[in-house]
Design a protein around this motif. Structure first.
Motif, mmCIF file in Angstrom:
data_model
loop_
_atom_site.group_PDB
_atom_site.id
_atom_site.type_symbol
_atom_site.label_atom_id
_atom_site.label_comp_id
_atom_site.label_asym_id
_atom_site.label_seq_id
_atom_site.Cartn_x
_atom_site.Cartn_y
_atom_site.Cartn_z
ATOM 1 N N ILE A 1 0.858 -1.186 0.000
ATOM 2 C CA ILE A 1 0.000 0.000 0.000
ATOM 3 C C ILE A 1 0.898 1.241 0.000
ATOM 4 O O ILE A 1 1.885 1.328 0.732
ATOM 5 C CB ILE A 1 -0.930 0.030 1.216
ATOM 6 C CG1 ILE A 1 -1.799 -1.249 1.267
ATOM 7 C CG2 ILE A 1 -1.804 1.272 1.203
ATOM 8 C CD1 ILE A 1 -2.764 -1.359 0.114
ATOM 9 N N SER B 1 -1.401 6.619 0.675
ATOM 10 C CA SER B 1 -2.652 6.653 1.438
ATOM 11 C C SER B 1 -2.985 8.099 1.802
ATOM 12 O O SER B 1 -2.152 8.832 2.354
ATOM 13 C CB SER B 1 -2.510 5.807 2.704
ATOM 14 O OG SER B 1 -3.680 5.880 3.478
ATOM 15 N N THR C 1 -6.401 10.676 3.294
ATOM 16 C CA THR C 1 -7.758 10.768 3.844
ATOM 17 C C THR C 1 -8.288 12.163 3.576
ATOM 18 O O THR C 1 -7.630 13.170 3.844
ATOM 19 C CB THR C 1 -7.762 10.483 5.338
ATOM 20 O OG1 THR C 1 -7.253 9.150 5.556
ATOM 21 C CG2 THR C 1 -9.169 10.584 5.913
ATOM 22 N N THR D 1 -10.921 7.662 2.413
ATOM 23 C CA THR D 1 -9.486 7.406 2.386
ATOM 24 C C THR D 1 -9.153 6.647 1.099
ATOM 25 O O THR D 1 -9.813 5.654 0.772
ATOM 26 C CB THR D 1 -9.042 6.577 3.593
ATOM 27 O OG1 THR D 1 -9.319 7.320 4.792
ATOM 28 C CG2 THR D 1 -7.546 6.263 3.514
ATOM 29 N N THR D 2 -8.148 7.118 0.359
ATOM 30 C CA THR D 2 -7.709 6.438 -0.874
ATOM 31 C C THR D 2 -6.252 6.015 -0.717
ATOM 32 O O THR D 2 -5.489 6.650 0.035
ATOM 33 C CB THR D 2 -7.853 7.341 -2.108
ATOM 34 O OG1 THR D 2 -7.024 8.493 -1.930
ATOM 35 C CG2 THR D 2 -9.302 7.789 -2.297
ATOM 36 N N ALA D 3 -5.903 4.967 -1.425
ATOM 37 C CA ALA D 3 -4.529 4.465 -1.406
ATOM 38 C C ALA D 3 -4.264 3.701 -2.700
ATOM 39 O O ALA D 3 -5.187 3.285 -3.404
ATOM 40 C CB ALA D 3 -4.288 3.561 -0.200
ATOM 41 N N ALA E 1 -8.843 -4.058 5.476
ATOM 42 C CA ALA E 1 -8.524 -2.736 6.056
ATOM 43 C C ALA E 1 -8.864 -2.739 7.540
ATOM 44 O O ALA E 1 -9.885 -3.296 7.955
ATOM 45 C CB ALA E 1 -9.304 -1.646 5.331
#
Length: 359
Positions: A12, A15, A17, A22-24, A45
């Protein structure tokens, strides 16, 4: 990743938020040993203040994009100032891009070229041409294939450079032994087998018997063949003879071949009748024995009777005649006037003039 297949790993990164979201970036790495196929696993997660969450993930693994490079043959023998070829094959897997080919390791004076380059299909032909300055030796050439996004592929070819063979030629004659009748002729094919030699060859016949003539369809000979015609006059005595066929070319020693010639009596045949003056009553029939005397002659002879008056018919027991005899039957009608008639028995063959006999 939760329970990914063996050889599949994930990491990952990036990352971020933003409020409730939240995107990664999930990067999946697949080992070369992972078998092609479809796989399912979960992305997991966690959060210290919330319940864990997961999402199902479907992964399809395909064979890696690649190609293999091979050359056939892998060993060549090429003379100086000549050229040789080898076929370069590209075996592709999930890859359709162009491949640019190059050759490494060629010495000075040796040129190389491909008939297709870059290669969008599955094959190309490499031509290798050493000039006269390239030393006689064995050279290992590397054929390199380069394609965008893939590592280079290579194949090797061993090229042995030799000196050119000395220029030369051989004379062949078919047939080299001729049997010819008096007054006839026969042909023979002269073949020149050449080695690094393209100049004209002049032909000559030596020691030819008197009243025998020898001619050539092509002379001098600039390619590979010529037809030799040997004609024997009717006055040449029967017997066995020989003469020499000589080939002459600039810068090379003469070549000779001995031609054996047998002269035989001319083919012929004669007709005989018995009786030669038959007597037949009106309304009756008579027979005449027809004999064929042959000399060096085996063809069929077709017989016919000519000059018969009206009312007289004829037939032969064997016709055409492949042997030496037939029986002529003459049927005389009752109305035929008594008297003496001159009739002709004619013999006809494919190669000889007709033979006539009167009765």
């Amino acid at each position: 990743l939760l329970n990914p297949p063996s050889g599949v790993t994930g990491s990952i990164s990036n990352s971020q938020t933003n409020g409730q979201n939240t995107t990664a970036t999930l990067t999946i790495e697949i080992d070369a040993n992972v078998a092609p196929g479809s796989y399912a696993f979960d992305v997991y997660a966690t959060d210290t203040d919330l319940l864990d969450a997961r999402a199902s993930f479907a992964l399809t693994v395909t064979e890696a994009r690649t190609y293999d490079l091979t050359a056939t043959p892998v060993q060549l023998i090429v003379e100086q100032d000549a050229q040789g070829t080898t076929s370069v094959a590209l075996a592709r897997t999930n890859f359709s891009g162009d491949v640019t080919l190059s050759v490494e390791g060629a010495p000075s004076g040796m040129t190389t070229s491909f008939d297709v380059n870059p290669v969008s299909g599955g094959a190309a032909v490499l031509t290798i041409a050493p000039d006269g300055t390239v030393a006689t030796d064995t050279y290992t050439l590397t054929i390199r294939g380069t394609a965008t996004g893939l590592s280079d592929r290579t194949a090797t070819v061993d090229v042995t450079v030799t000196e050119p063979a000395a220029p030369d030629y051989l004379i062949g004659v078919n047939p080299a032994a001729l049997t010819i009748d008096q007054g006839s002729s026969e042909d023979a094919t002269i073949t020149l087998t050449r080695s690094n030699f393209a100049d004209a060859v002049t032909l000559a016949a030596e020691g030819v018997p008197a009243d025998v003539t020898v001619t050539f369809s092509d002379n001098p000979v600039n390619d590979a063949d010529s037809e030799m015609t040997v004609a024997v006059d009717a006055a040449v005595p029967t017997g066995s003879y020989s003469f020499t066929l000589r080939g002459t070319a600039t810068g090379l020693p003469d070549k000779t071949v001995t031609i054996d010639l047998t002269v035989e009596e001319a083919s012929s045949y004669t007709l005989g009748l018995s009786p030669s003056a038959p007597t037949v009553d009106q309304g009756a029939s008579g027979t005449v024995d027809v004999t064929i005397t042959r000399l060096n002659f085996t063809e069929d002879v077709t017989l016919s009777l000519e000059g018969a008056p009206a009312g007289v018919t004829s037939q032969f027991s064997v016709n055409p005649v492949s042997g030496d005899a037939s029986v002529l039957t003459i049927d005389v009608g009752a109305a035929v006037t008594a008297g003496t008639y001159g009739l002709t028995v004619r013999g006809t063959s494919a190669s000889l003039s007709d033979c006539l006999l009167y009765t």
